[in-house]
Design an enzyme around this catalytic site. Structure first.
Site, PDB file in Angstrom:
ATOM      1  CB  ALA A  10      -0.934  -0.004   1.195  1.00 40.75           C
ATOM      2  NE  ARG A  15      12.504   6.879  -0.632  1.00 42.61           N
ATOM      3  CZ  ARG A  15      13.148   5.975   0.104  1.00 42.61           C
ATOM      4  NH1 ARG A  15      14.462   5.918   0.065  1.00 42.61           N
ATOM      5  NH2 ARG A  15      12.480   5.121   0.846  1.00 42.61           N
ATOM      6  CD  GLN A  73      -2.284   0.645   5.227  1.00 38.57           C
ATOM      7  OE1 GLN A  73      -1.509   0.510   4.273  1.00 38.57           O
ATOM      8  NE2 GLN A  73      -1.847   0.848   6.449  1.00 38.57           N
ATOM      9  N   GLY A  78       0.976   2.855   8.637  1.00 42.68           N
ATOM     10  CA  GLY A  78       2.090   2.048   9.131  1.00 42.68           C
ATOM     11  C   GLY A  78       1.939   0.576   8.797  1.00 42.68           C
ATOM     12  CG  ASN A 167      12.620  -5.858  10.492  1.00 44.30           C
ATOM     13  OD1 ASN A 167      12.436  -7.042  10.184  1.00 44.30           O
ATOM     14  ND2 ASN A 167      11.636  -4.973  10.579  1.00 44.30           N
TER      15      ASN A 167
END
Ligand code: UD1
Ligand code: CA
Length: 429
Positions: A10, A15, A73, A78, A167
């Site tokens: 989503a 960029r 969404q 987030g 991560n």
């Protein structure tokens, strides 16, 4: 446990500086998201859910043929909030694997390793040692090496920022626990977002094990955020052996494999192809979705089209086009030829100007040429047709019926010479 896969797609991808949504940017001839869906399908999940948002309709239309469920969404609040949108469609007894729509090169084997490390009492996160961890969430471990939390760059202190294990964002969590944790997420952080990564702390608090699987290579788990990263991943798809020589102006697109000592002359275009050891490709060739065996000599000016397989020691010369054909070991087609929908045996010599006439205006037909056959120059092979092994066809023949093994077949008008013939004379005015 049954498996549900959630693909987050989503995000806006500002960029990219493009009207096309980020996950639809092409990589190796396929939208980035298409790669992720293909990998998800290969894992035989019980359900694949794609969370979409910005440019969503375009993404859905483009992927309409894919066996996925869509979760909207509407606002990008987030990664945790994004996963929550897919949860109503996922049963409690499932394992949930979360993938990112913009991490296209992750391998099935890596995800299988991740899945093996999780169960209803353990979650697993995919991490990687980054050459430059800037911008990523850092993996924080305790003195015993256990993962205790993930801290985002913007929330990290100096000590945490020095950690280079990051991560990747990809993780596996049992659905029942995940549902509860997502509902409890808060957005009191530097970005005001609901972080998926905060479920780690919740898992630790509830006594679940957190396993980290370290990905073998950074390129495999790299996200695509801009055109430079896209070009980098495209380049990462090229695999090159030892002592390979690539001359100027060679364009490589998609998954290209070049074996040891392969030589590619100038101005070649190579797309999704495999070229085995010691093969030489002379200048100005196009090789598109073809497999070229070892010790071949190709070109100059040859065109190998999709679904062509050339075995070892094959020679394909100038102005020869090969489409959807298999060419046996040691066979040669050196000049001005079209081989389409053909199966060519071993040690066949295809004379200059030969054409497999594969198309009748409505359907395509196959030509079969047996081992050691000798196809005379300028032969028209009207498919479907078979040239037996060891058969010869006379130059200039139009072959409409099978040519038997080991014999010479001619199909052309017999040559005549007209006695007493006179050249026409120009009329005098
Ligand atoms: C995320 C991780 C970070 C990790 C990094 C790896 C969190 C909080 N952080 O950071 O630890 O190192 O990925 O690249 O998870 N997305 C949505 N909806 C949203 C937000 C994101 O669908 O509201 C999707 C994006 O399309 C993308 C993925 O989630 O596919 C990751 O989003 P991104 O904004 O790139 O995450 P980061 O903040 O970079
Ligand atoms: Ca990112």
């Amino acid at each position: 446990m049954p498996l549900s896969i959630v693909i987050l797609a989503a995000g806006q991808g500002k960029r990219m500086k493009s009207d096309l949504p980020k996950v639809l940017q092409p990589l190796a001839g396929q939208p980035i998201l298409g790669h992720v869906i293909e990998t998800a399908k290969a894992l035989h999940a019980d359900g694949i859910h794609v969370v979409y948002g910005h440019g969503g309709e375009q993404v859905r239309t483009c992927m309409a043929q894919q066996p996925v469920q869509w979760a909207l969404q509407a606002q990008q609040l987030g990664t945790g909030h994004a996963v929550a949108q897919a949860m109503p469609a996922i049963p409690d007894d499932h394992q949930v694997l979360i993938l990112f729509g913009d991490v296209p090169l992750v391998r099935k084997a890596t995800l299988e390793a991740l899945l093996r490390e999780s169960n209803d009492r353990a979650i697993s996160v995919l991490t990687v040692i980054a050459s430059d961890p800037t911008g990523y969430g850092r993996i924080v471990r305790d003195g015993a090496g256990n993962v205790v939390r993930i801290v985002e760059q913007k929330d990290a202190n100096t000590k945490e920022r020095a950690i280079n294990e990051i991560n990747t964002g990809l993780l596996t969590v049992p659905a029942k626990s995940l549902r509860g944790w997502l509902a409890a997420l808060k957005n009191d952080n530097a970005q005001g977002e609901y972080y998926l990564t905060d479920v780690i702390v919740m898992a630790v608090r509830e006594g679940l094990k957190v396993n980290a699987v370290v990905a073998p290579a950074e390129t495999e788990v790299l996200g695509v955020n801009d055109k430079i990263q896209l070009a980098f991943l495209e380049a990462a798809l090229v695999e090159v052996g030892r002592d390979v020589f690539i001359d100027v102006n060679v364009v490589m697109v998609g998954k290209v494999f070049l074996g040891d000592r392969v030589r590619i002359g100038p101005n070649c275009y190579l797309k999704d192809c495999r070229i085995d050891a010691d093969t030489e490709v002379h200048p100005n060739c196009v090789i598109d979705q073809a497999e070229v065996g070892p010790r071949n000599v190709i070109g100059p000016f040859a065109r190998l089209r999709p679904d062509s397989v050339l075995h070892e020691d094959v020679h394909i010369g100038n102005f020869v086009e090969v489409k959807k054909s298999e060419i046996g070991a040691g066979s040669k087609a050196n000049h001005l030829t079209y081989l389409g929908d053909a199966t060519v045996g071993r040690k066949v010599n295809v004379g200059a100007g030969t054409i497999t006439v594969n198309y009748d205006g409505a359907n395509k037909w196959r030509t079969e040429i047996g081992d050691n056959a000798f196809v005379g120059s300028g032969s028209m092979l009207i498919a479907p047709v078979k040239i037996g092994s060891g058969a010869n066809t006379g130059a200039g023949s139009t072959i409409t019926q099978d040519a038997p093994e080991g014999k010479l077949t001619l199909a052309r008008a017999r040559q005549v010479t007209i006695e007493g013939w006179q050249r026409p004379q120009k009329k005098r005015s």
